[in-house]
Motif scaffolding. Structure first.
Motif, short mmCIF file in Angstrom:
data_model
loop_
_atom_site.label_atom_id
_atom_site.label_comp_id
_atom_site.label_asym_id
_atom_site.label_seq_id
_atom_site.Cartn_x
_atom_site.Cartn_y
_atom_site.Cartn_z
N ARG A 88 0.83 -1.20 0.00
CA ARG A 88 0.00 0.00 0.00
C ARG A 88 0.87 1.26 0.00
NH1 ARG A 88 -3.74 -0.21 -2.64
NH2 ARG A 88 -2.44 -1.85 -3.39
N PRO A 89 0.51 2.24 -0.83
CA PRO A 89 1.25 3.51 -0.86
C PRO A 89 0.78 4.51 0.20
CG PRO A 89 -0.39 3.50 -2.58
CD PRO A 89 -0.47 2.14 -1.91
N VAL A 90 -0.27 4.17 0.96
CA VAL A 90 -0.80 5.05 2.00
C VAL A 90 -0.62 4.38 3.35
CG1 VAL A 90 -2.50 6.11 0.45
CG2 VAL A 90 -3.15 4.13 1.81
N PRO A 91 -0.74 5.15 4.44
CA PRO A 91 -0.57 4.55 5.77
C PRO A 91 -1.55 3.40 6.02
CG PRO A 91 -0.72 6.94 5.91
CD PRO A 91 -1.05 6.57 4.50
N ALA A 116 -9.01 5.50 17.75
CA ALA A 116 -7.68 5.17 17.25
C ALA A 116 -7.50 5.63 15.80
CB ALA A 116 -7.43 3.67 17.38
N VAL A 117 -8.53 5.44 14.98
CA VAL A 117 -8.45 5.89 13.59
C VAL A 117 -8.36 7.41 13.54
CG1 VAL A 117 -9.62 5.99 11.35
CG2 VAL A 117 -9.66 3.87 12.69
N ARG A 168 -5.08 12.31 12.64
CA ARG A 168 -4.56 13.60 13.13
C ARG A 168 -3.04 13.61 13.13
NH1 ARG A 168 -8.64 13.10 16.82
NH2 ARG A 168 -7.21 12.34 18.41
N ASP A 169 -2.44 12.44 13.46
CA ASP A 169 -1.00 12.33 13.54
C ASP A 169 -0.34 12.09 12.19
OD1 ASP A 169 -1.28 12.64 16.26
OD2 ASP A 169 -1.09 10.49 16.70
#
Length: 179
Positions: A151-154, A170-171, A176-177
């Motif tokens: 995956r190219p995203v977190p 948590a999501v 936010r982080d």
């Protein structure tokens, strides 16, 4: 945010998807609504892949959404629209217990011995129990892990034993982080 949530059947993916969409005040979409043709009994006839992708891409043209379910093996054009990917990891015993409870609530006597959906229900639970080993075709932990690694995203990994509200927080914190 455009969030794609995946995991094993019974992991809590759809539950988290709905809760997160409500918390973010964005639309929620479930892959099963696109994957399966409406039938009775349900979950018998798959839509053609091109039709699934076209329908999903049309509905996901919004700036923010939550999509839950398995795009495994066919849905990369849709998954690539996500800005965040969430993987819900839930122990097999809990997943199977949830599936039994969900199926009983949805179908009642139809899944009991002698019911018109009994064989399908049993086959579904047998298939779901193989998720961790990947011994059967379709969605599995080995396939998901390989896909997640690319995956190219977190990718946020969550413990499906926790309550949905804790997972939503948590999501939101990860977003936010910048994760």
């Amino acid at each position: 945010m455009r969030v794609y949530i995946l995991g094993a059947s019974g992991a809590g993916v759809s539950t988290l998807g709905g809760a997160l969409a409500r918390a973010l005040a964005v639309p929620a979409f479930d892959v099963d609504d696109y994957y399966w043709m409406p039938t009775d009994p349900p979950f018998r006839i798959k839509r053609p892949v091109e039709d699934r992708i076209r329908r999903l891409q049309t509905d996901l043209m919004l700036p923010s959404w939550v999509l839950s379910g398995s795009l495994d093996g066919w849905g990369d054009p849709v998954a690539d629209l996500a800005t965040h990917v969430v993987y819900v990891d839930t122990p097999a015993a809990l997943r199977i217990a949830r599936l039994r409870q969900r199926e009983q609530a949805r179908f009642g006597a139809r899944i009991a011995c002698g019911g018109d959906m009994h064989a399908h229900h049993k086959a579904f639970l047998d298939w779901a129990a193989t998720y961790d080993t990947g011994d059967q075709p379709g969605r599995s932990r080995p396939r998901h892990e390989a896909w997640l690694a690319q995956r190219p995203v977190p990718v946020l990994r969550l413990d499906g034993r926790k309550p949905p509200d804790a997972l939503v927080l948590a999501v939101q914190a990860a977003a936010r982080d910048g994760q």
